[in-house]
Design a protein around this motif. Sequence first.
Motif, PDB file in Angstrom:
ATOM      1  N   PHE A 149       9.588  36.376  28.594  1.00 23.93           N
ATOM      2  CA  PHE A 149      10.269  36.906  29.779  1.00 23.93           C
ATOM      3  C   PHE A 149       9.775  36.202  31.037  1.00 23.93           C
ATOM      4  CE2 PHE A 149      10.827  40.018  26.558  1.00 23.93           C
ATOM      5  CZ  PHE A 149      12.114  40.473  26.763  1.00 23.93           C
ATOM      6  N   THR A 150      10.705  35.802  31.888  1.00 28.38           N
ATOM      7  CA  THR A 150      10.340  35.153  33.154  1.00 28.38           C
ATOM      8  C   THR A 150      10.966  35.939  34.291  1.00 28.38           C
ATOM      9  OG1 THR A 150      12.326  33.814  33.239  1.00 28.38           O
ATOM     10  CG2 THR A 150      10.462  32.896  32.023  1.00 28.38           C
ATOM     11  N   ALA A 151      10.754  35.432  35.514  1.00 28.60           N
ATOM     12  CA  ALA A 151      11.331  36.075  36.697  1.00 28.60           C
ATOM     13  C   ALA A 151      12.843  36.166  36.555  1.00 28.60           C
ATOM     14  CB  ALA A 151      10.959  35.279  37.929  1.00 28.60           C
ATOM     15  N   ASN A 152      13.425  35.115  35.962  1.00 29.70           N
ATOM     16  CA  ASN A 152      14.877  35.038  35.823  1.00 29.70           C
ATOM     17  C   ASN A 152      15.400  35.927  34.706  1.00 29.70           C
ATOM     18  OD1 ASN A 152      16.933  33.823  37.106  1.00 29.70           O
ATOM     19  ND2 ASN A 152      16.418  31.760  36.420  1.00 29.70           N
ATOM     20  N   GLY A 153      14.732  35.885  33.578  1.00 30.44           N
ATOM     21  CA  GLY A 153      15.227  36.591  32.411  1.00 30.44           C
ATOM     22  C   GLY A 153      14.391  36.224  31.213  1.00 30.44           C
ATOM     23  N   GLU A 154      15.019  35.576  30.210  1.00 30.83           N
ATOM     24  CA  GLU A 154      14.307  35.206  29.000  1.00 30.83           C
ATOM     25  C   GLU A 154      14.389  33.711  28.786  1.00 30.83           C
ATOM     26  OE1 GLU A 154      15.258  37.463  25.531  1.00 30.83           O
ATOM     27  OE2 GLU A 154      15.630  39.255  26.729  1.00 30.83           O
ATOM     28  N   VAL A 155      13.318  33.159  28.234  1.00 31.84           N
ATOM     29  CA  VAL A 155      13.321  31.733  27.913  1.00 31.84           C
ATOM     30  C   VAL A 155      13.405  31.569  26.408  1.00 31.84           C
ATOM     31  CG1 VAL A 155      12.011  29.588  27.950  1.00 31.84           C
ATOM     32  CG2 VAL A 155      12.001  31.080  29.950  1.00 31.84           C
ATOM     33  N   ILE A 156      14.322  30.736  25.989  1.00 33.26           N
ATOM     34  CA  ILE A 156      14.419  30.418  24.570  1.00 33.26           C
ATOM     35  C   ILE A 156      14.200  28.916  24.435  1.00 33.26           C
ATOM     36  CG2 ILE A 156      16.952  30.253  24.648  1.00 33.26           C
ATOM     37  CD1 ILE A 156      15.422  31.898  21.738  1.00 33.26           C
ATOM     38  N   LYS A 157      13.321  28.555  23.484  1.00 34.65           N
ATOM     39  CA  LYS A 157      12.943  27.141  23.356  1.00 34.65           C
ATOM     40  C   LYS A 157      13.497  26.534  22.080  1.00 34.65           C
ATOM     41  CE  LYS A 157       8.896  26.871  26.228  1.00 34.65           C
ATOM     42  NZ  LYS A 157       7.480  26.637  26.348  1.00 34.65           N
ATOM     43  N   SER A 158      13.615  25.224  22.086  1.00 33.09           N
ATOM     44  CA  SER A 158      14.046  24.495  20.890  1.00 33.09           C
ATOM     45  C   SER A 158      12.946  24.569  19.835  1.00 33.09           C
ATOM     46  CB  SER A 158      14.335  23.044  21.247  1.00 33.09           C
ATOM     47  OG  SER A 158      13.180  22.435  21.790  1.00 33.09           O
ATOM     48  N   PRO A 159      13.275  24.294  18.571  1.00 29.88           N
ATOM     49  CA  PRO A 159      12.249  24.348  17.519  1.00 29.88           C
ATOM     50  C   PRO A 159      11.027  23.505  17.853  1.00 29.88           C
ATOM     51  CG  PRO A 159      14.420  24.213  16.522  1.00 29.88           C
ATOM     52  CD  PRO A 159      14.623  24.086  18.006  1.00 29.88           C
ATOM     53  N   ASP A 160      11.195  22.324  18.484  1.00 22.05           N
ATOM     54  CA  ASP A 160      10.021  21.508  18.826  1.00 22.05           C
ATOM     55  C   ASP A 160       9.438  21.877  20.196  1.00 22.05           C
ATOM     56  OD1 ASP A 160      11.704  20.379  20.705  1.00 22.05           O
ATOM     57  OD2 ASP A 160      11.578  18.333  19.932  1.00 22.05           O
ATOM     58  N   GLY A 161      10.037  22.851  20.863  1.00 25.06           N
ATOM     59  CA  GLY A 161       9.494  23.347  22.123  1.00 25.06           C
ATOM     60  C   GLY A 161       9.839  22.522  23.349  1.00 25.06           C
ATOM     61  N   LYS A 162      10.527  21.392  23.159  1.00 22.87           N
ATOM     62  CA  LYS A 162      10.770  20.503  24.308  1.00 22.87           C
ATOM     63  C   LYS A 162      11.904  20.983  25.209  1.00 22.87           C
ATOM     64  CE  LYS A 162       9.171  15.857  23.352  1.00 22.87           C
ATOM     65  NZ  LYS A 162       9.599  14.477  23.102  1.00 22.87           N
ATOM     66  N   VAL A 163      12.940  21.544  24.608  1.00 24.41           N
ATOM     67  CA  VAL A 163      14.080  22.017  25.398  1.00 24.41           C
ATOM     68  C   VAL A 163      13.907  23.513  25.633  1.00 24.41           C
ATOM     69  CG1 VAL A 163      16.592  22.268  25.485  1.00 24.41           C
ATOM     70  CG2 VAL A 163      15.579  20.270  24.357  1.00 24.41           C
ATOM     71  N   ALA A 164      14.027  23.934  26.884  1.00 23.71           N
ATOM     72  CA  ALA A 164      13.897  25.357  27.192  1.00 23.71           C
ATOM     73  C   ALA A 164      15.087  25.813  28.020  1.00 23.71           C
ATOM     74  CB  ALA A 164      12.598  25.615  27.952  1.00 23.71           C
ATOM     75  N   VAL A 165      15.687  26.926  27.624  1.00 15.51           N
ATOM     76  CA  VAL A 165      16.786  27.520  28.380  1.00 15.51           C
ATOM     77  C   VAL A 165      16.320  28.878  28.880  1.00 15.51           C
ATOM     78  CG1 VAL A 165      19.115  28.483  28.249  1.00 15.51           C
ATOM     79  CG2 VAL A 165      18.602  26.321  27.103  1.00 15.51           C
TER      80      VAL A 165
END
Length: 703
Positions: free
Chosen positions: A17-33
């Motif tokens: 959880f972040t200030a904005n909402g939720e962070v979901i990461k790619s399996p290798d952790g490099k891409v974060a939404v």
Amino acid sequence: MHINRIFPVLLLSGAVFTANGEVIKSPDGKVAVDFGVKDGRPVYSMTFDGKTVIKPSTLGLELAGDTDLMDGFCLKDTEVSEFDETWQPVWGETRDIRNHYNELLAHLEQPSTGRFMDIRFRVYDDGAGFRYEFPQQNNLTYFVIKEEHSQFAMDGDHTAWWIAGDYDTQEYDYTESKLSEIRGKMADAISSNASQTQFSPTGVQTSLQMKTDNGLYINLHEAALVDYSCMHLNLDDKNKVFESWLTPDAQGNKGHLQAPTHSPWRTVMVSDDARDMLSSNLILNLNDPCAYEDTSWIKPVKYVGVWWEMIGGGKQWSYTYDLPSVKLETLDYSKTKPHGQHPANNENVKKYIDFAAEHGFDQVLVEGWNIGWEDWFGKSKDYVFDFQTPYPDFDIDMLNDYARSKGVKLMMHHETSGSIRNYERHMEAAYNLMNKYGYNSVKSGYVGNMIPRGEHHYGQWLNNHYLYAVKEAAKHKIMVNAHEAVRPTGLCRTYPNLIGNESARGTEYESFAGNKPSHTTVLPFTRLQGGPMDYTPGIFEMDMKKVNPDSQGHVNSTLARQLALYVTMYSPLQMAADVPEVYNRFMDAFQFIKDVPVDWDDSRYLEAEPGQYIVAARKAKGGDDWYVGCTSAENGHESDLVLDFLDPGKKYEATIYADAPDAHYLTNPQAYKISKKKVNAKTRLKLKAAPGGGFAISIKPLD
Ligand code: NOJ
Ligand code: CA
């Protein structure tokens, strides 16, 4: 056929959880939404390795009537999951494709209307996709989209490779420019084609390839475009924010939906290595698995055809005069005089069948075989073409028998000239005719303005038609290669009898006006992201005046590069587009086209930079041969390749088809040199592509 290993796993830890909402990461952790609801509006952002890909961007849809799905939302709940499967395409660049992502499903509620909307994100190592989902509910059943407002806020004035937004054609040359320069360059960009429907001075089409100043490659497109309008991107060039802009229907509406349903995926691919853009399977992976149980009838196709004689050579599709003064449906062809420039005739088609049989091609396309071409630009469009009646000089029975006796098939051609009502009316009979004579593939086309009038090539209604044509064809075990249809969005995963599309500026434009020498270094980054292109390479005579004295065209490529395109422009359907007389003059070079497969077990992108060069290596399906291709732009390219993709310990012979030292796409395009060399996995090859040139290599094990 499709043995999928599926491991859907629920993530125990959930998302961060972040200030904005939720962070979901790619399996290798490099891409974060990062996704959340801010002041009632859905907002997302995206990073790669900590670098900004998408700045906070809002999502939503404007509906016809007085409500919308833009704001007033609250986030009810989220679900997080992981998915990992490996699947085998019926045909493809690689034998196996891994589909591995982390998913965030956000359930939103709009309390003021009592409506619900979900937004689903899938985050991969090479990007992310999201779509809107409209669950079954009481207060949202039938609804009309006025506009989708999905934003993609860029973090700078990126370099982009773009074509103008247009509801009816994609057949443009690409422009390379900064985002801030799009407005200023739009008029020039459009002049590479007669635009039918320009909608905005900063509107562009997808797939849009960009590069950032800090070395990221970003690509925006869509996946699984079904029952929805095709998306363009409109740029707010002051703030560098792209926003979705859907193709309207004849009333100006942008989509008629019924819940439960969902939008196509909006895709953002990202990497710091250009080669990853080319090897990405994100768009295929976001499409549904194959819808057919039996796919044994779907086979890649290498073909020649009665085609370039008309496109480049000035001959005719029609049998008699071009513009009849009588109504076409009353024209008695048996009583009219042929104009004598109709290559789809028995004798000529037999010549192509012989050529195909001698050189190992699967099929022969014949355009202009059927009545109606006298009026194909549409004076009486509703009556033109029944797709069943051959011209008097095309003996459909005899020619299919003759082809069969030589182990070759004819390829059907259906030019609809955009008259959809007419095509759908005749479709079943036309496919039956194909079954009767043994055709198993059709090249279809949608030239000209649409009928019903006011509908656009990329609107929801037409998109439904293209898919209908593909699904109906499947019932007849027929493969489809549709020209001028909407740009592909990976639907060939679900419907693999869609073995090709044109949907971009193809080789035909080399004969009309020429393509930019950089064109084939951009297409794999853009148009090919959604699926294969029937680019029709293999033109060996570049001086179009020699083909047709009236021609203004020049093929902006060296001959060696024409060979390379069979490797760099991945497609399970490849044409050798030039005429037999020309190939007979260059049989040593033609050998590469004869050898090169159209289906692969493995593919590697060795060197790539959009607008400059692409070098690809591919391993033949079910074999040990490798093929390498390089296409370059105006500046040529110097390659430094290590052949470490070969089996270690194995010895091979490479046949190298290279530009001669004095080759140049404009002044000396036919200068090539063929050499042979023993190679292995440790071999380092330094090769030079001329301006607008390239090279092609076949590598076969020495046993
Ligand atoms: C345009 C297509 O791209 C081309 O390949 C075809 O020959 C003509 N239309 C006629 O159908
Ligand atoms: Ca075309």
